[in-house]
Design a protein around this motif. Structure first.
Motif, PDB file in Angstrom:
ATOM      1  N   UNK A  11       0.362  -1.322   0.150  1.00  0.00           N
ATOM      2  CA  UNK A  11       0.103   0.029  -0.196  1.00  0.00           C
ATOM      3  C   UNK A  11       0.714   1.458   0.280  1.00  0.00           C
ATOM      4  N   UNK A  12       0.406   2.165  -0.451  1.00  0.00           N
ATOM      5  CA  UNK A  12       0.834   3.739  -0.569  1.00  0.00           C
ATOM      6  C   UNK A  12       0.816   4.502   1.030  1.00  0.00           C
ATOM      7  N   UNK A  13       2.249   4.601   1.345  1.00  0.00           N
ATOM      8  CA  UNK A  13       1.627   5.859   2.884  1.00  0.00           C
ATOM      9  C   UNK A  13       2.531   6.952   2.843  1.00  0.00           C
ATOM     10  N   UNK A  14       1.002   8.117   2.763  1.00  0.00           N
ATOM     11  CA  UNK A  14       1.260   9.127   3.057  1.00  0.00           C
ATOM     12  C   UNK A  14       2.826   9.264   3.814  1.00  0.00           C
ATOM     13  N   UNK A  16       3.736  12.132   4.724  1.00  0.00           N
ATOM     14  CA  UNK A  16       3.244  12.318   6.731  1.00  0.00           C
ATOM     15  C   UNK A  16       3.691  11.429   7.672  1.00  0.00           C
ATOM     16  N   UNK A  17       4.227  10.166   7.537  1.00  0.00           N
ATOM     17  CA  UNK A  17       3.862   9.148   8.806  1.00  0.00           C
ATOM     18  C   UNK A  17       5.626   8.979   9.331  1.00  0.00           C
ATOM     19  N   UNK A  19       7.365  10.992  11.083  1.00  0.00           N
ATOM     20  CA  UNK A  19       6.961  11.113  12.077  1.00  0.00           C
ATOM     21  C   UNK A  19       7.008  10.222  13.462  1.00  0.00           C
ATOM     22  N   UNK A  20       6.114   9.692  12.529  1.00  0.00           N
ATOM     23  CA  UNK A  20       5.158   7.962  13.384  1.00  0.00           C
ATOM     24  C   UNK A  20       6.541   7.724  13.387  1.00  0.00           C
ATOM     25  N   UNK A  56      -1.233  -0.768  13.431  1.00  0.00           N
ATOM     26  CA  UNK A  56      -2.219   0.338  12.397  1.00  0.00           C
ATOM     27  C   UNK A  56      -2.428  -0.639  10.836  1.00  0.00           C
ATOM     28  N   UNK A  58      -0.288  -3.012   8.784  1.00  0.00           N
ATOM     29  CA  UNK A  58       0.220  -2.136   7.486  1.00  0.00           C
ATOM     30  C   UNK A  58       0.599  -4.020   7.104  1.00  0.00           C
TER      31      UNK A  58
END
Lengths: 67, 884
Positions: A11-14, A16-17, A19-20, A56, A58
């Motif tokens: 899957x494509x993860x933004x 923005x992740x 930092x997480x 999450x 994934x």
């Protein structure tokens, strides 16, 4: 010493992740996967990271240690 | 427990009913009632918890526990498990709870056996659900669950809900048909279930193609379908949304959460992100984080709209987010407002601290990297954590604090050193104690003290820990010096420090053979442990104390020690105190010395009856040594040696010196059996020699060596060794040792043909022994001693006492008549003793913590050896043989 790891998930993860995932680089690929890579302090940190991905939902494809 | 028990953890999290009924999965779970373990294992958002909660709803008795990271402390974990079980039967687990609150952490088997017995008493099926089991990474907790599973009473069914398979022997359970599993592939919505959910529960009226496209894109992942449904609610063009979603490569959750959030007003988006760091929340806590005043209303609104909020109680005051949703929200928060995260954690910490939940306050302070704040909280919480035996959690907190924060806080330096010492780790302990000491010697700017009451006691506590460290590293002088210092400076009411310091000083003296000092120090330590309710420590020290008094030749005083301890035990409320069984075993050895074998047997039986959960770890071996003594006196040396074999296997050490090693006791039994070569083998293996330098720690072994030498005919070296041993024992005032040594020396002189020397030695033994009434020390020496005593009586050497002893030789029962061809093993004796009660077979199995099958095979062996065919005749035959 921190080793570099590359973890591939489906899957494509933004971006923005990033930092997480403790500041690791997040890049999407055209085959529908995402590569999360960068320095990981030790084995405990690596397992912590994998646990975060599990939490999450994934789907994990591979974990590679880079040189 | 530090902080109240959170009832929200025991609440079955029932979601509002927009559910799809799933008969295929409930049926499978129902089959689980015929198995030991139901495992629901799948990633987040697969509807695991919902499935279990729905299945339990109708008629089953069930106990629910939602786990979190704090449950990795075994004390916390089992306290909550019992609290959950008590929602069904309020009386359950009293003994286990008592053990949890005691001194030493109990081994798993001891801790859980009474709980398992309690559970076995009921008849109706009971399901224990452990939700979110993946947070458990503590080996001790896992071991406990493994033990519970192995000894699961038939009515109890364990259901584990987890994102990762638990560390249990799943393959074996699977092979034996004892495992029923529901996994991700089973939990995914099928096309029909997806249609029933989207069009039925959510009323979306989607076409078959749209449903199929959604089901395909989400792969039946329930959380994703729920997010998709929320994104489509009230949207005119559902098909357009589905087409856009299906044609996108983005991670499902990422895409959908964005869609859901986009549709929320700005203030709700902010609310969700800011509160996403909380493990659980109510309106007031949310207000503390957002600075608003509509927390409660917002939560109610989110709940009504089913926005991934899970209610944690029936009054709908406490909630948490669905874990998956919380994680995605936190990822966004970290990305968008990285600077805000620490601040939010600090606000959460302050709110929890003000509302009495120290554990959550500390967790958030650490997460917000406010280590000074966390350290303040830990320091204040320490006394309560120690009182509640939650050292594992306390140590985890201390170990997480950066060393520069610890270093300026003498109370924390000392506490971290203490928790490490108590788990046998010496790493960094010296440095920590030196840091603490430096602040105490020269309080300077930069030192941080929060709890001034604790600080007053600190100098003595640090000295106690330094004494403990010195003793652990073999520095006896240092240990004595620090322990004495602790006693000088401890404040009057600080019984813990005074007691611990006395015990350490006693221990040091004991190791060096100064029994009088040791005895006085232990008497002192008992005085301090009693008022502060450290009963486990009190009993542990009582055993040592009585042992010292015996070595000093003070039988009556040793009896007093046991009396006092048992009186204290009888004053405790609730379950029988751990250590009680040990006191009875101790008393048995005193009765034995006074030649009251029946009383000795009674005390040993009492200890067995009380059960293992009332015993300290060493009782298992001490009990067998005690029983072996009696068996040998009754002439059954084979049984005695079997028991000593068991005892050697079951021996566990502690910090007390092992002054009567089981192998030496067994070598003595071998000598009585005539197995001289085996006894010599033992002496050689121990590296013992008649010319060794003497130390008290090897006194018992050296006397045993002398006995071997006598049987080998090496009388001169034996006499030399015994003479040296007698001097050393006299110098240390160890009159109990002197009595035995002089008696054996008397026999040696007699064998050498030196009757005057023999009588002189015997006389000094008799003079010391008479006031205390020793009998078996002489009688156990056998016919040679009888002959010598007759000679003594004739020559008017302690004639009255000598005649009394001679009379005792006659009364020893003859070896059990036809006897047993083959002696019973230790385990078979255990079974035999329980056969004499009215326990049923399954109850005996539970008592011994073995399977029913094992009990049956032991029973069969017992029948065969006794030559009987029924339980009744087995018991009467065993009584005849003196086995009961």
């Amino acid at each position: 010493m921190a080793d570099n790891y590359a973890i591939r998930v489906r899957g494509h993860l933004d971006v923005r992740w990033s930092a997480w995932f403790d500041g690791l680089t997040v890049t999407t690929h055209t085959d529908g996967t995402t590569l999360i890579e960068g320095p990981v302090a030790d084995q405990a940190a690596l397992f912590g990271l994998l646990q975060k991905m599990r939490d999450v939902g994934l789907p994990l494809l591979s974990v590679t240690q880079l040189s | 427990m530090a902080g109240p028990l959170l009832e929200t953890k025991l609440h079955v999290p029932r979601r509002r009913s927009e559910l799809v009924s799933r008969p295929r999965l409930s049926e499978r779970l129902h089959r689980g009632l015929g198995a030991k373990l139901m495992l629901v294992s799948a990633p987040a958002g697969f509807g695991k918890t919902t499935l279990l909660a729905e299945w339990l709803a109708p008629s089953l008795e069930s106990a629910w526990l939602s786990l979190d990271h704090n449950d990795n402390d075994p004390a916390t974990f089992w306290t909550y498990v019992i609290a959950a079980l008590r929602t069904v039967s309020p009386e359950i687990g009293a003994t286990t709870l008592a053990l949890l609150q005691e001194g030493q952490p109990a081994p798993v088997r001891l801790l859980l056996t009474p709980l398992i017995n309690d559970l076995g008493a009921g008849t109706t099926d009971l399901v224990l659900v452990l939700d979110d089991y993946h947070v458990i990474d503590s080996a001790e907790v896992q071991e406990g669950i493994g033990f519970l599973l192995e000894h699961l009473p038939p009515r109890l069914h364990l259901a584990i809900v987890s994102r990762a398979d638990p560390g249990l022997p799943l393959a074996g359970l699977r092979a034996r048909g004892e495992l029923v599993e529901v996994r991700a592939a089973d939990l995914r919505f099928t096309a029909d279930e997806a249609a029933a959910y989207l069009n039925g529960s959510m009323g979306l009226e989607l076409s078959a193609e749209d449903v199929s496209a959604l089901e395909g894109r989400t792969e039946g992942w329930i959380a994703a379908l729920q997010l998709a449904a929320l994104s489509m609610e009230g949207r005119a063009d559902a098909s357009g949304f589905i087409a856009g979603f299906a044609g996108d490569d983005r991670y499902v959750v990422d895409y959908l959460v964005e869609e859901v959030l986009k549709r929320q007003p700005g203030h709700v988006q902010d609310f969700l992100m800011q509160t996403s760091i909380l493990d659980r929340m109510n309106g007031a806590l949310c207000d503390a984080l957002t600075g608003g005043d509509d927390g409660r209303a917002t939560l109610e609104d989110l709940d009504k709209r089913n926005l991934f909020l899970v209610p944690l109680d029936d009054r709908r005051q406490w909630y948490r987010y669905h874990h998956l949703f919380a994680d995605v929200l936190q990822a966004r928060l970290l990305d968008e407002k990285p600077g805000r995260v620490a601040e939010l954690h600090r606000l959460a910490s302050a709110w929890h601290a003000a509302n009495g939940d120290a554990a959550q306050a500390i967790r958030h302070a650490m997460a917000g990297e406010d280590f000074d704040g966390a350290a303040d909280l830990v320091e204040v919480e320490m006394p309560a954590m120690r009182r509640d035996r939650r050292e594992v959690t306390l140590r985890a907190w201390l170990e997480r604090l950066p060393s520069e924060v610890i270093r300026v806080r003498p109370a924390l330096c000392n506490a971290l050193a203490g928790t490490r010492l108590s788990t046998g780790t010496m790493d960094g302990v010296d440095a920590l104690l030196q840091d603490a000491q430096r602040w105490l010697d020269e309080p300077a700017d930069g030192m941080v003290v929060v709890d001034h009451e604790q600080f007053r006691r600190l100098p003595a506590e640090v000295a106690v820990h330094r004494a403990g460290l010195a003793l652990a590293t073999g520095d006896v002088d240092g240990a004595v010096a620090f322990a004495s210092r602790a006693l000088e400076i401890a404040v009057d009411e600080d019984h813990l420090s005074r007691g611990a310091a006395s015990a350490l000083r006693g221990l040091a003296a004991w190791g060096s053979g100064d029994l009088e000092t040791a005895e006085a120090a232990y008497a002192e330590c008992l005085v301090h442990f009693e008022p502060i309710g450290h009963i486990g420590d009190f009993f542990g020290c009582s055993i040592a104390h009585a042992d010292m008094r015996l070595t000093l030749g003070r039988l009556r005083a040793a009896a007093d020690t046991f009396e006092t301890a048992l009186r204290l035990a009888s004053r405790q409320e609730g379950a029988v105190v751990r250590g009680t069984a040990d006191m009875h075993v101790g008393r048995a050895s005193l009765h034995y010395e006074l030649d009251d074998l029946a009383a000795a047997r009674r005390e040993l039986a009492r200890s067995l009856e009380l059960g293992e959960h009332t015993a300290l770890p060493q009782n298992a071996y001490r009990y067998r040594v005690g029983l072996a003594e009696v068996a040998a006196a009754e002439g059954d040396l084979d049984a005695a040696v079997d028991l000593l074999d068991d005892a050697a296997r079951l021996y566990v050490g502690d910090f007390s010196p092992n002054v009567h090693p089981v192998p030496a006791v067994r070598a003595r039994a071998w000598l009585r059996q005539g197995r001289l070569a085996d006894a010599r083998g033992w002496a050689t293996q121990q590296g013992l020699s008649a010319t060794d330098d003497l130390s008290y720690l090897r006194e018992f072994e050296h006397v045993t060596l002398a006995r071997v030498l006598i049987e080998e005919g090496n009388l001169d070296p034996a006499a030399d060794l015994l003479t040296r041993l007698a001097h050393a024992a006299e110098e240390g005032s160890r009159w109990g040792s002197v009595i035995e040594i002089q008696a054996v020396l008397a026999l040696t002189h007699q064998l050498r043909g030196d009757l005057p020397a023999a009588l002189a030695s015997l006389e000094s033994a008799l003079l010391l022994a008479e006031p205390e009434g020793y009998v078996r020390t002489f009688v156990d020496e056998g016919p040679r001693m009888a002959t010598l005593l007759e000679a003594a009586a004739e020559r008017e050497v302690a004639p009255r006492y000598a005649r009394r002893l001679l009379a005792a030789f006659g009364t020893t029962p003859a070896p059990a008549a036809p006897g047993l061809v083959e002696p019973l093993s230790g385990r078979e004796l255990d079974v035999l003793r329980l056969l004499a009660t009215d326990l049923s077979g399954p109850e005996i199995a539970r008592e011994l913590v073995v399977s029913l099958h094992t009990v049956r095979s032991h029973t069969k062996a017992v029948y065969a050896k006794l030559g009987v065919t029924s339980r009744r005749t087995a018991v009467s035959r065993a009584r005849e043989l003196g086995l009961l």
